[in-house]
Design a protein around this motif. Structure first.
Motif, short mmCIF file in Angstrom:
data_model
loop_
_atom_site.label_atom_id
_atom_site.label_comp_id
_atom_site.label_asym_id
_atom_site.label_seq_id
_atom_site.Cartn_x
_atom_site.Cartn_y
_atom_site.Cartn_z
N UNK A 363 21.58 17.32 34.34
CA UNK A 363 20.52 16.99 33.40
C UNK A 363 19.16 17.48 33.84
N UNK A 364 19.00 17.82 35.11
CA UNK A 364 17.69 18.26 35.59
C UNK A 364 17.37 19.65 35.06
N UNK A 365 16.15 19.82 34.59
CA UNK A 365 15.66 21.14 34.18
C UNK A 365 14.38 21.44 34.94
N UNK A 366 14.33 22.60 35.55
CA UNK A 366 13.16 22.98 36.35
C UNK A 366 11.92 23.00 35.46
N UNK A 367 10.80 22.48 35.97
CA UNK A 367 9.58 22.46 35.16
C UNK A 367 9.01 23.87 34.97
N UNK A 368 8.24 24.04 33.90
CA UNK A 368 7.53 25.30 33.68
C UNK A 368 6.17 25.19 34.38
N UNK A 499 8.99 15.65 44.79
CA UNK A 499 8.45 14.91 43.63
C UNK A 499 7.61 15.82 42.74
N UNK A 500 6.94 16.82 43.34
CA UNK A 500 6.08 17.70 42.55
C UNK A 500 6.86 18.48 41.50
N UNK A 501 8.17 18.63 41.71
CA UNK A 501 9.01 19.41 40.80
C UNK A 501 9.92 18.50 39.97
N UNK A 502 9.58 17.20 39.93
CA UNK A 502 10.35 16.26 39.11
C UNK A 502 11.68 15.87 39.70
N UNK A 503 11.88 16.09 41.01
CA UNK A 503 13.13 15.74 41.67
C UNK A 503 12.97 14.41 42.39
N UNK A 542 21.53 26.19 54.01
CA UNK A 542 22.43 26.93 53.12
C UNK A 542 22.82 26.09 51.91
N UNK A 543 23.25 24.83 52.17
CA UNK A 543 23.67 23.95 51.09
C UNK A 543 22.48 23.60 50.19
N UNK A 544 21.33 23.37 50.82
CA UNK A 544 20.13 23.01 50.06
C UNK A 544 19.68 24.15 49.16
N UNK A 545 19.69 25.37 49.70
CA UNK A 545 19.28 26.54 48.92
C UNK A 545 20.21 26.74 47.72
N UNK A 546 21.50 26.58 47.94
CA UNK A 546 22.46 26.75 46.85
C UNK A 546 22.21 25.73 45.75
N UNK A 547 21.91 24.48 46.16
CA UNK A 547 21.68 23.43 45.18
C UNK A 547 20.39 23.67 44.39
N UNK A 548 19.30 24.02 45.09
CA UNK A 548 18.01 24.18 44.43
C UNK A 548 17.95 25.45 43.58
N UNK A 549 18.54 26.53 44.08
CA UNK A 549 18.45 27.81 43.38
C UNK A 549 19.49 27.94 42.27
N UNK A 550 20.74 27.55 42.55
CA UNK A 550 21.82 27.78 41.60
C UNK A 550 22.03 26.61 40.63
N UNK A 551 21.95 25.38 41.16
CA UNK A 551 22.20 24.22 40.29
C UNK A 551 20.93 23.79 39.55
N UNK A 552 19.81 23.73 40.28
CA UNK A 552 18.57 23.26 39.66
C UNK A 552 17.72 24.40 39.10
N UNK A 553 18.11 25.66 39.36
CA UNK A 553 17.45 26.84 38.79
C UNK A 553 15.95 26.90 39.12
#
Length: 572
Positions: A363-368, A499-503, A542-553
């Motif tokens: 459900x998370x969408x990266x902010x503009x 928090x700055x990115x709504x996470x 590695x795991x964090x980058x995959x989650x933030x870049x691929x899952x949270x876009x």
């Protein structure tokens, strides 16, 4: 030793003279160890027979769980639900919504009183903490807020200093008139049962239904869970089962096994460590009030149980690494798996859990995020012709258009070379340093625009999905990822500015903890009031980058520290 005994007697007056002598023996070896916590606090640990029995922080003595298993009534005790133990062991404090209110009422304690934490149905303490408010204040607050600051738990690093034994099974004290009649029996039970501690890690490590993990977050739905869980407990105790205890445990293992395969395990998770399958999937399928204990089954070892399931061709287990078995294949079309019906009460909980995880992960969408610029005092002369004043907010394209129009209106384009702009008095005052004013008479277009943007006040606009845009001062801080060294050469990954990115930092910590099977905690950011950071054991970039870049876009430019990921060495 004599001084320590006197200090223990003063700190724990409930101990009799004989118990005190047994606790701090005259002749047995007593060792003193000095250790340092992650926060840098010096902690003195006293060990007897290789088990830590006490620890001292700032001249205050605290008992370990090993001590409390021998003397379970040493401290006033408060009970919590079994799923909460995993959170406490991960570094969380005990929130009041996670505390079970007994029919006999809470023990009367004051703020700052040292207390024990037990699991529902077992009087053996699993944590030591300090009450953050009195009993009266807890009830007056409606059982909301932080109840206990946890200092030490079963399964933490201090517990690992000992023999890593597991909590004994101590029956809860009987309340009311029956309590007086059975006092002598209880005293005998207390004297013998602590020695009969289980030697199996499967007992008492019930993480329960994952939907209960919100108890530490202060969610009001806990009251509904209590009602749903206590009712089956009562009926289970009253009902008579003709099967032997071993047959009942075998049936419970079968039920949790098929439930986990049908509802918990996904094909994408394979290969799956057998230990993770048991701990993270089967335990969560165990009905309330019951605990999986392989030693009480006919299998005696979990590997033998899985071998039996492998013979039935339900799954396939392989030793991918030396001494470590993994489930590599599951036949979800097997008749036994298809025929299994999820017990009542679990279906709705599983659906709620799935919907929550979907909301959290998908459900998370990266902010503009749009960089903006404010007109500063020094730049007013350059922008006032276009009708802007101090504090006016502009985008980079608007700034560019204003500068182009200003140059054309004042005929500042160099006639001999249109790539240059002549510097007039206003451009000189606004864009040139004092040392440059006598030397520079013209600027390239790119240089002119970049100098202008540098001298404007930086701002940024953040627009979260479904919300109004928010304009903030300065440039947005990137999500800062660092790796820090801790004691014993251990590494931790620290993540700031989520928090700055709504996470939600707590959600990110929970998801990471499940993904990498490592302890994750939330701590305040040093030097700030309302900011927190996620800290997880090991280098998990590695795991964090995959989650933030691929899952949270999230765009890579907003992530700082990805280069610190561990380098993957070549296998020889």
């Amino acid at each position: 030793r004599r001084k320590l005994r006197a200090d223990v007697a003063a700190a724990f007056p409930n101990l009799s003279a004989d118990q005190l002598t047994e606790f701090i023996p005259n002749k047995e070896e007593l060792n003193v160890i000095k250790i340092y916590s992650h926060k840098g606090e010096a902690v003195t640990v006293y060990t007897n027979n290789k088990n830590p029995i006490l620890f001292e922080i700032e001249r205050a003595l605290y008992p370990t769980v090993y001590t409390l298993w021998l003397y379970p009534d040493l401290l006033p005790a408060f009970s919590t639900w079994p799923p909460v133990l995993q959170k406490l062991a991960g570094g969380a404090d005990l929130m009041l919504p996670g505390v079970v209110v007994p029919s006999s009422g809470f023990p009367q304690v004051e703020q700052g009183t040292l207390c024990a934490v037990t699991l529902l149905g077992n009087r053996a303490p699993v944590a030591v903490g300090v009450a953050t408010m009195s009993t009266a204040e807890m009830l007056a607050a409606g059982m909301k807020g932080k109840g206990f600051a946890v200092l030490h738990t079963y399964m933490d690093h201090l517990w690992e200093y000992g023999d890593k034994s597991y909590p004994p099974t101590l029956a809860p004290l009987v309340t009311g008139s029956a309590e007086k009649e059975s006092t002598e029996d209880e005293e005998e039970t207390e004297g013998t049962e602590p020695g009969n501690s289980s030697t199996d890690p499967l007992q008492h490590v019930d993480i329960g239904d994952l939907s209960l993990k919100e108890t530490l977050m202060g969610k009001e739905e806990l009251s509904e869970n209590r009602a749903a869980e206590t009712a089956p407990d009562a009926s289970t105790e009253e009902a008579e089962d003709s099967r032997s205890p071993q047959e009942q445990m075998d049936a419970l293992f079968n039920q949790c096994f098929f439930h986990a395969l049908k509802c918990k395990v996904k094909k994408s998770e394979l290969p799956l460590l057998t230990s993770t399958f048991l701990r993270s999937h089967m335990f969560s399928c165990c009905p309330a009030g019951q605990q999986l204990d392989i030693k009480k089954s006919s299998y005696k070892k979990f590997s033998k149980f899985l071998q039996c399931m492998q013979h039935q061709k339900i799954l396939q287990v392989k030793e991918l690494n030396k001494g470590v078995e993994s489930i590599v294949e599951v036949d979800w079309k097997h008749p036994d798996v298809r025929a299994f019906a999820v017990p009542e009460g679990f279906a709705s909980a599983s659906a709620a859990q799935d919907s929550r995880s979907e909301e959290r992960e998908q459900g998370y969408q990266a902010p503009e995020i749009i960089p903006l610029y404010g007109v500063s005092t020094k730049m007013i002369p350059l922008f006032q012709e276009s009708g802007h004043k101090k504090g006016s907010i502009l985008s980079s394209s608007e700034v560019r258009n204003i500068i182009i129009n200003y140059v054309k209106a004042n005929e500042l384009v160099d006639e001999t070379n249109k790539n240059f702009v002549k510097v007039n008095a206003i451009l000189c005052d606004c864009l040139l340093d004092k040392s440059e004013q006598d030397e520079i008479s013209s600027l390239k277009w790119d240089d002119l625009l970049s100098r202008c943007l540098e001298r404007l006040q930086p701002l940024h606009q953040v627009t979260f999905y479904g919300q109004e845009p928010v304009v903030r001062k300065g440039n947005i801080e990137p999500i800062d990822i660092t790796v820090a060294q801790r004691s014993s050469n251990k590494k931790v990954t620290i993540i700031k500015n989520l928090e700055l990115y709504g996470l939600d930092p707590q959600c990110v910590a929970n998801i990471l903890q499940q993904k990498v099977q490592a302890s994750a905690t939330i701590t305040p950011v040093p030097g700030t009031k309302d900011r927190v950071q996620v800290q997880i054991q090991g280098n998990q970039i590695h795991h964090l980058a995959k989650m933030l870049l691929e899952e949270y876009k999230l765009p890579r430019k907003y992530l700082q520290g990805l280069e610190k990921a561990p380098k993957l060495g070549r296998k020889k």
